[in-house]
Design an enzyme around this catalytic site. Structure first.
Site, PDB file in Angstrom:
ATOM      1  N   CYS A  73       3.447  -3.280   5.604  1.00 45.34           N
ATOM      2  CA  CYS A  73       3.141  -3.151   4.890  1.00 45.34           C
ATOM      3  C   CYS A  73       3.191  -1.737   4.009  1.00 45.34           C
ATOM      4  O   CYS A  73       2.396  -1.073   4.949  1.00 45.34           O
ATOM      5  CB  CYS A  73       1.494  -3.597   4.481  1.00 45.34           C
ATOM      6  SG  CYS A  73       1.143  -3.039   2.700  1.00 45.34           S
ATOM      7  N   CYS A  76      -0.394  -0.219   3.029  1.00 45.61           N
ATOM      8  CA  CYS A  76      -1.643   0.338   3.291  1.00 45.61           C
ATOM      9  C   CYS A  76      -1.412   1.557   3.746  1.00 45.61           C
ATOM     10  O   CYS A  76       0.162   2.039   3.996  1.00 45.61           O
ATOM     11  CB  CYS A  76      -1.417  -0.768   4.835  1.00 45.61           C
ATOM     12  SG  CYS A  76      -2.257  -2.341   4.895  1.00 45.61           S
ATOM     13  N   HIS A 137      -5.851  -4.721   3.635  1.00 47.69           N
ATOM     14  CA  HIS A 137      -4.930  -5.486   3.593  1.00 47.69           C
ATOM     15  C   HIS A 137      -4.669  -6.427   2.598  1.00 47.69           C
ATOM     16  O   HIS A 137      -4.251  -7.368   2.206  1.00 47.69           O
ATOM     17  CB  HIS A 137      -3.382  -5.524   4.100  1.00 47.69           C
ATOM     18  CG  HIS A 137      -2.183  -6.158   4.113  1.00 47.69           C
ATOM     19  ND1 HIS A 137      -1.165  -6.438   3.237  1.00 47.69           N
ATOM     20  CD2 HIS A 137      -2.761  -7.294   4.533  1.00 47.69           C
ATOM     21  CE1 HIS A 137      -0.431  -6.823   4.171  1.00 47.69           C
ATOM     22  NE2 HIS A 137      -0.927  -7.674   4.170  1.00 47.69           N
ATOM     23  N   ASN A 177       0.091  -9.155 -10.885  1.00 43.47           N
ATOM     24  CA  ASN A 177       0.209 -10.050 -10.467  1.00 43.47           C
ATOM     25  C   ASN A 177      -0.487 -10.588  -9.161  1.00 43.47           C
ATOM     26  O   ASN A 177      -0.534 -10.303  -8.281  1.00 43.47           O
ATOM     27  CB  ASN A 177       1.597 -10.449  -9.957  1.00 43.47           C
ATOM     28  CG  ASN A 177       2.729 -10.154 -11.629  1.00 43.47           C
ATOM     29  OD1 ASN A 177       1.999 -10.288 -12.537  1.00 43.47           O
ATOM     30  ND2 ASN A 177       3.908  -9.460 -11.267  1.00 43.47           N
ATOM     31  N   HIS A 188      -0.813  -7.055  -0.079  1.00 41.84           N
ATOM     32  CA  HIS A 188      -1.226  -6.448  -0.182  1.00 41.84           C
ATOM     33  C   HIS A 188      -2.175  -5.882  -2.265  1.00 41.84           C
ATOM     34  O   HIS A 188      -1.474  -5.927  -2.566  1.00 41.84           O
ATOM     35  CB  HIS A 188      -1.314  -4.693  -0.174  1.00 41.84           C
ATOM     36  CG  HIS A 188      -2.456  -4.057   0.280  1.00 41.84           C
ATOM     37  ND1 HIS A 188      -2.594  -2.929   1.307  1.00 41.84           N
ATOM     38  CD2 HIS A 188      -3.116  -3.386  -0.803  1.00 41.84           C
ATOM     39  CE1 HIS A 188      -3.767  -2.339   1.182  1.00 41.84           C
ATOM     40  NE2 HIS A 188      -3.235  -2.285   0.479  1.00 41.84           N
ATOM     41  N   HIS A 190      -2.497  -4.898  -5.052  1.00 47.33           N
ATOM     42  CA  HIS A 190      -2.006  -3.459  -6.410  1.00 47.33           C
ATOM     43  C   HIS A 190      -1.664  -4.969  -7.151  1.00 47.33           C
ATOM     44  O   HIS A 190      -1.721  -5.484  -7.724  1.00 47.33           O
ATOM     45  CB  HIS A 190      -1.291  -3.415  -5.486  1.00 47.33           C
ATOM     46  CG  HIS A 190       0.359  -4.030  -5.082  1.00 47.33           C
ATOM     47  ND1 HIS A 190       0.513  -5.398  -4.423  1.00 47.33           N
ATOM     48  CD2 HIS A 190       1.422  -3.637  -6.091  1.00 47.33           C
ATOM     49  CE1 HIS A 190       1.829  -5.872  -5.029  1.00 47.33           C
ATOM     50  NE2 HIS A 190       1.875  -4.997  -5.985  1.00 47.33           N
ATOM     51  N   GLN A 192       0.580  -3.029 -10.992  1.00 51.04           N
ATOM     52  CA  GLN A 192       1.602  -2.025 -11.307  1.00 51.04           C
ATOM     53  C   GLN A 192       1.131  -0.994 -13.000  1.00 51.04           C
ATOM     54  O   GLN A 192       0.561  -1.595 -13.604  1.00 51.04           O
ATOM     55  CB  GLN A 192       3.140  -2.926 -11.336  1.00 51.04           C
ATOM     56  CG  GLN A 192       2.778  -3.643 -10.346  1.00 51.04           C
ATOM     57  CD  GLN A 192       4.496  -4.152 -10.335  1.00 51.04           C
ATOM     58  OE1 GLN A 192       5.494  -3.475 -10.419  1.00 51.04           O
ATOM     59  NE2 GLN A 192       4.728  -5.661  -9.815  1.00 51.04           N
TER      60      GLN A 192
HETATM   61 ZN   LIG Z   1      -0.602  -3.388   3.095  1.00 54.53          ZN
END
Ligand SMILES: [Zn+2]
Length: 361
Positions: A73, A76, A137, A177, A188, A190, A192
């Protein structure tokens, strides 16, 4: 407490910023050991003369990472076996320039392809950044403690202030999203940040309406809508001293909520400490209600609407728009003919009923 901020450069020159909850973590001491090729040039914008809207054309984004296994990933922390986008072995919140940006400042103007006299072209200047909410994660935004939500808000405020100051940036848009149903390419947790070189179509439409309203009444349009919803109560889902969450009366999506501060502020940097602290508990409560609707994680889009940096800035009113495409346990709403071709939404769920269902959870 304001997080400690430390900025480093990745091996291809992109900027990465750690936002640490405890000072003295030393995370900026870890160099990026990868030998990355230079980032691709930015996209170009083409003006659609039929709708008076700009469209970003970014061919290189088709090669971006798609649902990698969890031991590879890129979001991570770096381990002995895998060098990710984040060189440090741990982090709280981290922000970095997207490796596959839709907008950046790396474009060379001579590379712009001309199209026709009817279609002006301009460089896709701006910035695209990735925000990692946690190094875990398998977590989710809805599982973060309120203190971490506060760190995320501080990081987004920091980025909004810095990106808004770039001369080519017209609007800064932080968003998340969530879920493969929405098209997420990395599991993961996250979000933007897009710093656009033009005012987006949605914001342009709001500004036209807000300007008309101001000329007629001398008041802010969003503030009047919020006050009317607070008085009507029927679509309010939850509230606290500083924020109110309500289903818009003309919601486009099966489940859609606006979360707005009670004070008119243009953007995240303008929020006070008390407003930032009060956001997390209410937003986490909303996400819990969303996940509770069908007893499984709701795919959603969470979108911060902020004031533009130029003309019309005084008409802005910060708010978060949270919505899902899930309309039943096993049904998604797709944007089909009416929505996609005409921009005319048809919503199967009555907003008052959606608010009631969300309140009941
Ligand atoms: Zn990750």
């Amino acid at each position: 407490m304001t997080p400690t901020r430390s900025a480093v450069r990745l091996s291809d020159g992109r900027e990465l910023i750690y936002f640490d909850e405890a000072p003295g973590s030393g995370r900026s001491g870890y160099p990026d050991t990868r030998q990355l090729p230079p980032p691709p040039p930015a996209s170009q914008l083409r003006h659609d003369p039929l709708t008076d809207e700009w469209v970003a054309i970014a061919a290189h984004r088709n090669t971006r990472t798609f649902l990698p296994p969890s031991d590879a990933c890129p979001l991570c922390p770096t381990t002995e076996r895998f060098a990710s986008e984040i060189p440090a072995p741990s982090y709280d919140v981290v922000v970095f320039e997207n490796q596959f940006p839709s907008f950046s400042d790396r474009i060379v103007p001579d590379e712009l392809t001309q199209v026709t006299d009817m279609v002006p072209v301009r460089p896709g200047h701006g910035r695209c950044e990735v925000v990692c909410f946690t190094s875990d994660h398998d977590s989710a935004f809805g599982s973060l403690p309120p203190a971490r939500v506060r760190t995320v808000i501080d990081a987004l405020a920091d980025r909004t202030a810095e990106l808004s100051a770039l001369p080519e940036v017209a609007q800064v848009f932080p968003f998340e999203n969530r879920g493969v149903e929405i098209g997420v390419t990395l599991h993961h947790p996250h979000g933007q940040i897009y710093a656009y070189p033009t005012v987006t179509p949605k914001t342009a439409a709001y500004l036209r309406a807000a300007k008309r309203h101001f000329e007629k009444t001398g008041r802010n349009l969003y503030a009047d809508v919020l006050a009317a919803e607070q008085e009507a109560k029927v679509r309010v889902v939850a509230s606290n001293e500083h924020w109110t969450a309500y289903v818009p009366a003309a919601a486009r999506w099966p489940f859609e909520v606006h979360l707005a501060p009670h004070r008119q502020v243009p953007d995240l940097p303008a929020l006070t400490d008390a407003e930032r602290d009060a956001f997390g508990p209410l937003y986490l409560d909303l996400l819990r209600r969303f996940d509770g609707l069908f007893g499984k994680p709701m795919p959603y889009i969470s979108a911060w609407h902020q004031a533009v940096t130029g003309e019309g800035r005084e008409l802005g009113y910060l708010h978060l728009q949270l919505f899902s495409i899930r309309r039943a346990a096993d049904k998604l709403k797709f944007l089909a003919g009416s929505e996609s071709a005409m921009g005319a939404f048809v919503n199967d769920i009555v907003p008052e009923a959606a608010a009631q269902r969300l309140r009941d959870i």
